[in-house]
Motif scaffolding. Structure first.
Motif, short mmCIF file in Angstrom:
data_model
loop_
_atom_site.label_atom_id
_atom_site.label_comp_id
_atom_site.label_asym_id
_atom_site.label_seq_id
_atom_site.Cartn_x
_atom_site.Cartn_y
_atom_site.Cartn_z
N UNK A 103 0.84 -1.19 0.00
CA UNK A 103 0.00 0.00 0.00
C UNK A 103 0.87 1.25 0.00
N UNK A 104 2.03 1.17 0.75
CA UNK A 104 2.91 2.34 0.82
C UNK A 104 3.62 2.61 -0.50
N UNK A 105 3.68 1.58 -1.40
CA UNK A 105 4.29 1.80 -2.72
C UNK A 105 3.32 2.48 -3.67
N UNK A 143 -0.09 8.77 0.42
CA UNK A 143 -0.54 9.16 1.76
C UNK A 143 -0.16 8.08 2.77
N UNK A 144 -0.30 6.78 2.37
CA UNK A 144 0.10 5.69 3.26
C UNK A 144 1.59 5.75 3.54
N UNK A 198 5.73 9.00 9.16
CA UNK A 198 5.44 9.66 10.43
C UNK A 198 5.54 8.69 11.60
N UNK A 199 4.99 7.47 11.40
CA UNK A 199 5.02 6.49 12.49
C UNK A 199 6.45 6.17 12.90
N UNK A 215 10.30 0.67 9.32
CA UNK A 215 10.90 1.42 8.20
C UNK A 215 11.26 0.45 7.07
N UNK A 216 11.97 -0.64 7.42
CA UNK A 216 12.40 -1.60 6.39
C UNK A 216 11.20 -2.25 5.73
N UNK A 217 10.19 -2.59 6.53
CA UNK A 217 9.06 -3.33 5.97
C UNK A 217 8.15 -2.44 5.12
N UNK A 218 7.99 -1.18 5.52
CA UNK A 218 7.00 -0.35 4.86
C UNK A 218 7.60 0.59 3.81
N UNK A 219 8.83 1.05 4.01
CA UNK A 219 9.33 2.14 3.18
C UNK A 219 10.54 1.77 2.31
#
Lengths: 342, 260
Positions: free
Chosen positions: A31-33, A37-38, A44-45, A106-110
């Motif tokens: 979703x973050x890719x 906004x995600x 931010x998290x 960070x690693x998993x989402x971004x």
């Protein structure tokens, strides 16, 4: 749809000629890719967790300075504990945990989520490289004369065979051989028996039936100081018990007790735990380490557990001033068994 | 005639005086023994009351004259301290024969325990119930008490006084609820399978030092919180292998979980 696809891949490959291909499942973007906004939310998290971690570290310093050691806090089922301990642990633990969680988040989402293919290569070297290496080795053997010059070869082998010897000889420096020190303690004829810790000498009438006293030889402290270690204490520790003379079934030697007072080594014959769990009505001595049980009324014999031999008994008597003394040293080695034990 | 009446009057006076002295003595003994829970001066009525209680509650096992039987040991010469320990901790009377009498709420009142103790003490000399002075630890040395505790008590009662297992279903009890008087009496009399630590081998001053140390164990707060029974590596190991490793596994699963 993706479920069906997964089962296909897991169970059957696609056969092309004589090669079975296992095609990769299609890549799904996170979703973050796909949603900026995600991505911003995830960013931010992560930042918030880093900030919280920093605040925890500041909290740690504040707690360290501000909370007095005398302050205690009641936490119900956890019990009452030192406030300072609690706060230092909580703040430092949370600070570490938050950095870790933030990094993984960070690693998993971004961080990049692209899949790449890296093909395996054959492990062996090419045939011509191997042939060249073999030729070079053979040339070396021929040029050195290792095969023809027998004397050189044999003396070299002899020299190399003896080379590790110093390593074995130097093992001797690991310590002096025990000699006969495992067979003797500092008890000897006339050694006065004193109460452990207090050093008070004992008269037979000081002990009543059912008494237990942890004892040592009177000169233990001087010997221990001279030795600079606790070996003497470890070997010479004894317990004294008093039972009704009629309760004594057998002893390790004639006249080794005094009016129902018996002295035994305090060191278990199994692996050497100090034991004084004496049960005065059954005359059993129990070792807490492996539950070896000795019957002190019956020559200290093993009645239960892994110990292989009876608890050594110290022959005792009374000296001219009426104090309990040893008749001699132990008649057999105390403590755990060792190889050369007769 | 007059001379005999005078003589009779003299005799009456003597009788009255004697009766008064005896009654004062009895009354004083009764008051002091209940007030101090001490049986140093036991009255005959108290002994009689104790004997009656004994024959109702204890004689089945210990024999009508406390001489002992196959079910229970002789109590002649065990002293008041042994009775006070066994009965005030509820260990005696036993509910059923067992390897060890478990602790339970006492079924006799303090007064009845004192009567039982004075009766058993009257059978033969034995250790008396320790007085308040015996239990006064204000001058005792706490550090010495710790050394003595670890040398003489910790092998069975655990380094923190939490008790521990012995053989054949026997055990050394947890000391956290024991009163100083009970602990002193236990050292003095060696109840059940506990060895005796009489005053010659462990003088009263050292007993008081041990009392002070046990009191410290009972009251000192634990800086680390949950003590897990103070049993050492067994409970601590179980805790860290289940809770600690469980938490690590949960984190590992989270790290490897697929992201959507």
């Amino acid at each position: 749809m993706s479920n069906d696809h997964k089962t296909d891949v897991a169970t059957t490959g696609i056969v092309e000629g004589d090669i079975v291909e296992f095609p990769l499942p299609p890549h799904h973007h996170r979703l973050t890719d796909t949603d900026p906004r995600a991505a911003r939310r995830a960013e931010r998290q992560v930042s918030i967790m880093f900030i919280l971690s920093a605040l925890c570290i500041i909290g740690f310093v504040v707690a360290y300075v501000a909370i007095p050691e005398t302050s205690y806090i009641d936490l119900g089922p956890v019990g009452t504990l030192q406030t300072s301990n609690l706060m230092l642990g909580l703040t430092f633990g949370l600070a570490t945990l938050l950095i870790g969680i933030a990094a993984i988040h960070w690693a998993k989402k971004l961080m990049s989520d692209e899949e790449i293919v890296d093909y395996r290569h054959p492990v062996g070297s090419p045939q011509e490289d191997r042939d060249a290496a073999k030729a070079a080795f053979d040339a070396g053997v021929a040029e050195s004369g290792f095969v023809e010059r027998k004397m050189v070869r044999r003396t070299l082998l002899g020299a190399l065979a003896l080379f590790p010897l110093p390593l074995i000889v130097m093992l001797k420096d690991m310590g002096p051989l025990p000699g006969d020190s495992l067979r003797h303690t500092i008890w000897r004829k006339g050694s006065r028996i004193v109460v452990d810790v207090t050093g008070q000498p004992l008269r037979p009438e000081d002990m009543q039936v059912g008494s237990l006293v942890s004892a040592s030889p009177a000169d233990l402290n001087e010997i221990q100081e001279a030795d600079g270690d606790q070996n003497a204490r470890a070997k010479a520790s004894i317990i004294l018990v008093r039972m009704k003379p009629s309760d004594i079934v057998s002893e390790q030697g004639d006249g080794w007790s005094w009016n129902g007072i018996l002295a035994f080594s305090k060191i278990c014959t199994h692996v050497g735990c100090p034991i004084a769990l004496y049960q005065q009505r059954t005359h059993h001595l129990l070792c807490p380490c492996h539950q070896s049980t000795f019957d002190l009324a019956d020559s200290g014999k093993v009645v239960f557990g892994p110990a292989a031999r009876a608890m050594p008994q110290l022959p005792i008597t009374v000296d001219s001033e009426g104090y309990l003394v040893a008749q001699s040293d132990f008649q057999q080695p105390v403590g755990p068994s060792f190889w050369e034990r007769a | 005639m007059t001379s005999t009446s005078v003589r009779r009057n003299k005799a009456t006076g003597l009788v009255v005086l004697l009766a008064g002295l005896v009654m004062t003595g009895v009354g004083y003994a009764a008051v002091t023994s209940t007030a101090e829970a001490s049986v140093t001066t036991a009255s005959q009525t108290q002994i009689d009351q104790g004997k009656q209680l004994f024959q109702q509650g204890c004689a089945t096992c210990h024999g009508l004259a406390a001489q002992g039987s196959s079910e229970g040991p002789s109590l002649i010469g065990v002293g008041a301290a042994a009775v006070n320990f066994q009965v005030s901790t509820g260990r005696m009377p036993m509910a059923a024969p067992a390897n060890q009498a478990p602790q339970k709420p006492p079924i006799y009142t303090d007064e009845q325990i004192a009567a039982l103790a004075s009766y058993v003490a009257s059978l033969g000399p034995g250790p008396a119930v320790p007085s308040d002075e015996d239990l006064n630890t204000s001058d005792a040395n706490l550090a010495e008490g710790g050394v003595l505790f670890r040398t003489n008590c910790a092998q069975c009662h655990n380094f923190a006084g939490r008790g521990g297992a012995l053989s054949n279903g026997k055990y050394a009890p947890n000391m956290m609820g024991a009163t100083p008087r009970q602990i002193y009496e236990a050292m003095l009399t060696g109840p059940q399978n506990m060895p005796v630590f009489n005053d010659k081998t462990l003088p009263p001053a050292q007993k008081r030092a041990i009392l002070k140390y046990i009191n410290e164990l009972q009251t000192a707060p634990s800086p680390g919180g949950l003590a897990l029974g103070s049993l050492g590596p067994v409970t601590e190991g179980i805790f860290i292998w289940t809770a600690g490793l469980g938490a690590l596994l949960a984190v590992a699963v989270w790290i490897g979980a697929k992201v959507r």
